[in-house]
Design a protein around this motif. Structure first.
Motif, PDB file in Angstrom:
ATOM      1  N   GLY A 134      22.836  71.830  77.503  1.00 43.36           N
ATOM      2  CA  GLY A 134      23.389  70.494  77.691  1.00 43.36           C
ATOM      3  C   GLY A 134      24.807  70.335  77.197  1.00 43.36           C
ATOM      4  O   GLY A 134      25.542  69.465  77.688  1.00 43.36           O
ATOM      5  N   SER A 135      25.238  71.172  76.233  1.00 43.14           N
ATOM      6  CA  SER A 135      26.606  71.010  75.743  1.00 43.14           C
ATOM      7  C   SER A 135      27.632  71.271  76.839  1.00 43.14           C
ATOM      8  O   SER A 135      28.705  70.656  76.858  1.00 43.14           O
ATOM      9  CB  SER A 135      26.869  71.933  74.549  1.00 43.14           C
ATOM     10  OG  SER A 135      26.757  73.291  74.925  1.00 43.14           O
ATOM     11  N   TYR A 138      27.612  68.039  78.893  1.00 45.35           N
ATOM     12  CA  TYR A 138      28.214  66.958  78.110  1.00 45.35           C
ATOM     13  C   TYR A 138      29.718  67.187  77.955  1.00 45.35           C
ATOM     14  O   TYR A 138      30.521  66.257  78.129  1.00 45.35           O
ATOM     15  CB  TYR A 138      27.543  66.892  76.746  1.00 45.35           C
ATOM     16  CG  TYR A 138      28.116  65.833  75.834  1.00 45.35           C
ATOM     17  CD1 TYR A 138      27.735  64.503  75.950  1.00 45.35           C
ATOM     18  CD2 TYR A 138      29.043  66.175  74.849  1.00 45.35           C
ATOM     19  CE1 TYR A 138      28.272  63.527  75.111  1.00 45.35           C
ATOM     20  CE2 TYR A 138      29.577  65.210  74.014  1.00 45.35           C
ATOM     21  CZ  TYR A 138      29.190  63.890  74.140  1.00 45.35           C
ATOM     22  OH  TYR A 138      29.718  62.930  73.319  1.00 45.35           O
ATOM     23  N   THR A 142      32.573  64.699  79.479  1.00 52.92           N
ATOM     24  CA  THR A 142      33.368  63.907  78.539  1.00 52.92           C
ATOM     25  C   THR A 142      34.793  64.415  78.392  1.00 52.92           C
ATOM     26  O   THR A 142      35.710  63.619  78.163  1.00 52.92           O
ATOM     27  CB  THR A 142      32.707  63.860  77.148  1.00 52.92           C
ATOM     28  OG1 THR A 142      32.537  65.192  76.648  1.00 52.92           O
ATOM     29  CG2 THR A 142      31.357  63.165  77.216  1.00 52.92           C
ATOM     30  N   ILE A 169      22.751  62.664  81.357  1.00 49.44           N
ATOM     31  CA  ILE A 169      23.935  62.404  80.538  1.00 49.44           C
ATOM     32  C   ILE A 169      24.895  61.486  81.275  1.00 49.44           C
ATOM     33  O   ILE A 169      25.440  60.528  80.706  1.00 49.44           O
ATOM     34  CB  ILE A 169      24.623  63.731  80.163  1.00 49.44           C
ATOM     35  CG1 ILE A 169      23.721  64.570  79.266  1.00 49.44           C
ATOM     36  CG2 ILE A 169      25.963  63.466  79.477  1.00 49.44           C
ATOM     37  CD1 ILE A 169      24.191  66.009  79.081  1.00 49.44           C
ATOM     38  N   LEU A 173      26.285  57.832  80.108  1.00 49.47           N
ATOM     39  CA  LEU A 173      27.718  57.599  79.931  1.00 49.47           C
ATOM     40  C   LEU A 173      28.236  56.486  80.836  1.00 49.47           C
ATOM     41  O   LEU A 173      29.422  56.155  80.767  1.00 49.47           O
ATOM     42  CB  LEU A 173      28.497  58.890  80.203  1.00 49.47           C
ATOM     43  CG  LEU A 173      28.263  60.033  79.217  1.00 49.47           C
ATOM     44  CD1 LEU A 173      29.016  61.290  79.664  1.00 49.47           C
ATOM     45  CD2 LEU A 173      28.683  59.651  77.809  1.00 49.47           C
ATOM     46  N   TRP A 309      27.720  67.049  70.742  1.00 50.44           N
ATOM     47  CA  TRP A 309      26.601  67.013  71.675  1.00 50.44           C
ATOM     48  C   TRP A 309      25.270  67.002  70.948  1.00 50.44           C
ATOM     49  O   TRP A 309      24.392  66.192  71.260  1.00 50.44           O
ATOM     50  CB  TRP A 309      26.678  68.199  72.631  1.00 50.44           C
ATOM     51  CG  TRP A 309      25.346  68.598  73.219  1.00 50.44           C
ATOM     52  CD1 TRP A 309      24.658  69.746  72.990  1.00 50.44           C
ATOM     53  CD2 TRP A 309      24.537  67.830  74.121  1.00 50.44           C
ATOM     54  NE1 TRP A 309      23.480  69.758  73.681  1.00 50.44           N
ATOM     55  CE2 TRP A 309      23.371  68.598  74.390  1.00 50.44           C
ATOM     56  CE3 TRP A 309      24.670  66.591  74.724  1.00 50.44           C
ATOM     57  CZ2 TRP A 309      22.363  68.154  75.234  1.00 50.44           C
ATOM     58  CZ3 TRP A 309      23.658  66.133  75.573  1.00 50.44           C
ATOM     59  CH2 TRP A 309      22.521  66.912  75.818  1.00 50.44           C
ATOM     60  N   ARG A 312      24.415  63.575  69.534  1.00 50.46           N
ATOM     61  CA  ARG A 312      24.014  62.588  70.538  1.00 50.46           C
ATOM     62  C   ARG A 312      22.696  62.979  71.192  1.00 50.46           C
ATOM     63  O   ARG A 312      21.855  62.128  71.473  1.00 50.46           O
ATOM     64  CB  ARG A 312      25.120  62.434  71.586  1.00 50.46           C
ATOM     65  CG  ARG A 312      26.444  61.974  70.999  1.00 50.46           C
ATOM     66  CD  ARG A 312      27.399  61.469  72.042  1.00 50.46           C
ATOM     67  NE  ARG A 312      27.046  60.125  72.495  1.00 50.46           N
ATOM     68  CZ  ARG A 312      27.799  59.390  73.325  1.00 50.46           C
ATOM     69  NH1 ARG A 312      28.942  59.896  73.778  1.00 50.46           N
ATOM     70  NH2 ARG A 312      27.424  58.193  73.699  1.00 50.46           N
ATOM     71  N   PHE A 313      22.507  64.265  71.433  1.00 45.68           N
ATOM     72  CA  PHE A 313      21.271  64.751  72.045  1.00 45.68           C
ATOM     73  C   PHE A 313      20.070  64.410  71.168  1.00 45.68           C
ATOM     74  O   PHE A 313      19.040  63.923  71.642  1.00 45.68           O
ATOM     75  CB  PHE A 313      21.375  66.260  72.255  1.00 45.68           C
ATOM     76  CG  PHE A 313      20.275  66.884  73.072  1.00 45.68           C
ATOM     77  CD1 PHE A 313      19.648  66.197  74.102  1.00 45.68           C
ATOM     78  CD2 PHE A 313      19.883  68.201  72.822  1.00 45.68           C
ATOM     79  CE1 PHE A 313      18.646  66.790  74.865  1.00 45.68           C
ATOM     80  CE2 PHE A 313      18.892  68.804  73.566  1.00 45.68           C
ATOM     81  CZ  PHE A 313      18.266  68.103  74.589  1.00 45.68           C
ATOM     82  N   TRP A 316      19.369  60.709  71.377  1.00 48.95           N
ATOM     83  CA  TRP A 316      18.796  60.353  72.682  1.00 48.95           C
ATOM     84  C   TRP A 316      17.350  60.838  72.807  1.00 48.95           C
ATOM     85  O   TRP A 316      16.506  60.147  73.378  1.00 48.95           O
ATOM     86  CB  TRP A 316      19.653  60.937  73.801  1.00 48.95           C
ATOM     87  CG  TRP A 316      20.945  60.209  74.034  1.00 48.95           C
ATOM     88  CD1 TRP A 316      21.214  58.895  73.761  1.00 48.95           C
ATOM     89  CD2 TRP A 316      22.147  60.756  74.600  1.00 48.95           C
ATOM     90  NE1 TRP A 316      22.500  58.584  74.126  1.00 48.95           N
ATOM     91  CE2 TRP A 316      23.108  59.701  74.651  1.00 48.95           C
ATOM     92  CE3 TRP A 316      22.511  62.005  75.065  1.00 48.95           C
ATOM     93  CZ2 TRP A 316      24.389  59.870  75.155  1.00 48.95           C
ATOM     94  CZ3 TRP A 316      23.788  62.184  75.568  1.00 48.95           C
ATOM     95  CH2 TRP A 316      24.715  61.136  75.615  1.00 48.95           C
TER      96      TRP A 316
END
Length: 359
Positions: A134-135, A138, A142, A169, A173, A309, A312-313, A316
């Motif tokens: 996911g990074s 993300y 971003t 994501i 956002l 990341w 926030r991950f 979430w």
């Protein structure tokens, strides 16, 4: 009480560079001596390691200018792994039992330089989530594209490790509409019902070799689906595929669209070749007149993203705002098969091999 360590451990090696997509017979699971740690090394018992499509490029024999080195015959495979510290150097902040991630997966035990061990974020509900890709999604969304309120976002390869998180994501956002692509109607249904995609386009097989006529037909079919799903065009592309899907996305770009390329699976997972190139035809004139930005994303260029990341991950995941699709395959003997199934498109989300207790 000191835990007795095994004298030998198993690891997956490249037996022969594959011709085309890798087969399990291209690899060997071998017994290797467990060497004593050097003064700056940490001994880690691996629990899980990531199976990822980019390995095709590294084992194809023609990798050039890649962020990590290619692999030759006889080399042990490597990649992101999660494990438990067994031994740490004197004075190290790491202690036996600590969970860390590192890049020496595809083996039961790893001797890892202490500086290359990353402690697992305790805020993650499941430690294996630190192996997510996911990074990349993300960071691309971003740092390269931004996602603005009201944006229409297209994610290609949406059922993979990156794509299965990228759509979620983008929504978090601020995207107003999120469209994905995949090669399977079954996966398309899951992306809509489980991961919140507004529409998913079934792009057919992009893994096989196509002649010019096949490529044109694939482009027309995909472009028609995209025009129906996004009649006013797209603002953001997160692309993991390339090929005709990237060609069509450029043609569907709105004024000022922002494109981020995080993968090139059309080349990496092509049935022929080494997986080291991914040619694509793009309308440069449209890029100019529409003011489209198109950039590649590499994590090493954005070292601050990983920690941001993960924070926030974790939040979430705890709040239930994001799902982490995970396919678990047990046993190092199954690892070559897991890679084959991933390259064939048989898996959904992030794929890890789990190693049961050993030694």
């Amino acid at each position: 009480m000191t835990t007795a360590l095994p004298r030998t451990v198993r690891e997956v090696r490249l037996a022969t560079p594959p011709r085309g997509l890798p087969m399990p017979s291209d690899f060997a699971v071998v017994e290797a001596p467990l060497p004593a740690p050097e003064p700056d090394q940490v001994l880690v018992r691996n629990r899980q390691f990531l199976v990822f499509g980019g390995l095709r490029t590294l084992i194809g024999g023609e990798a050039r200018n890649t962020p990590v080195p290619g692999l030759a015959r006889g080399d042990a495979l490597y990649g992101p792994a999660l494990g438990e510290v067994v031994l740490a150097p004197p004075g190290s902040p790491l202690r036996p039992g600590d969970l860390v991630t590192h890049l020496l997966g595809w083996r039961e035990y790893a001797l890892v330089p202490e500086a290359q061990c990353t402690p697992v974020d305790p805020a993650l509900p499941d430690p294996v989530a630190q192996l997510s890709s996911g990074s990349a999604a993300y960071g691309a969304l971003t740092r390269l594209t931004g996602v603005r309120e009201g944006d229409v976002v297209l994610v290609t390869g949406a059922a993979g490790g990156v794509g299965s998180l990228a759509g979620q994501i983008a929504r978090l956002l601020g995207a107003a509409r999120v469209i994905g692509t995949t090669g399977s109607p079954r996966k398309a249904e899951r992306l809509v019902s489980e991961l919140g995609y507004d529409a998913v386009l079934t792009a057919g097989s992009w893994r096989g070799a196509h002649d010019a006529a096949d490529s044109r037909a694939a482009y027309r079919a995909f472009a028609a689906q995209l025009a129906e799903a996004a009649p006013d065009g797209i603002d953001v592309l997160l692309d993991t595929v390339g090929g005709t899907q990237l060609t069509a996305a450029v043609d569907a770009a709105r004024q000022g669209a922002r494109f981020a390329l995080v993968g090139a699976l059309s080349g990496q997972l092509a049935a022929e070749g080494s997986g080291a190139t991914a040619p694509v035809e793009i309308d440069a004139f449209r890029l100019i007149v529409k003011g489209v930005s198109l950039r590649g994303y590499i994590g090493v260029d954005h070292p601050e993203v990983e920690a941001e990341w993960l924070g926030r991950f974790a939040a979430w995941l705890r709040s239930g705002e994001i799902r982490f699709p995970l396919t678990r395959i047990t046993g190092i003997d199954r690892a070559p098969w897991a890679l084959r199934e991933l390259t064939e498109g048989s898996q959904f989300g992030t794929v890890v091999v789990e190693l049961p207790d050993h030694g």
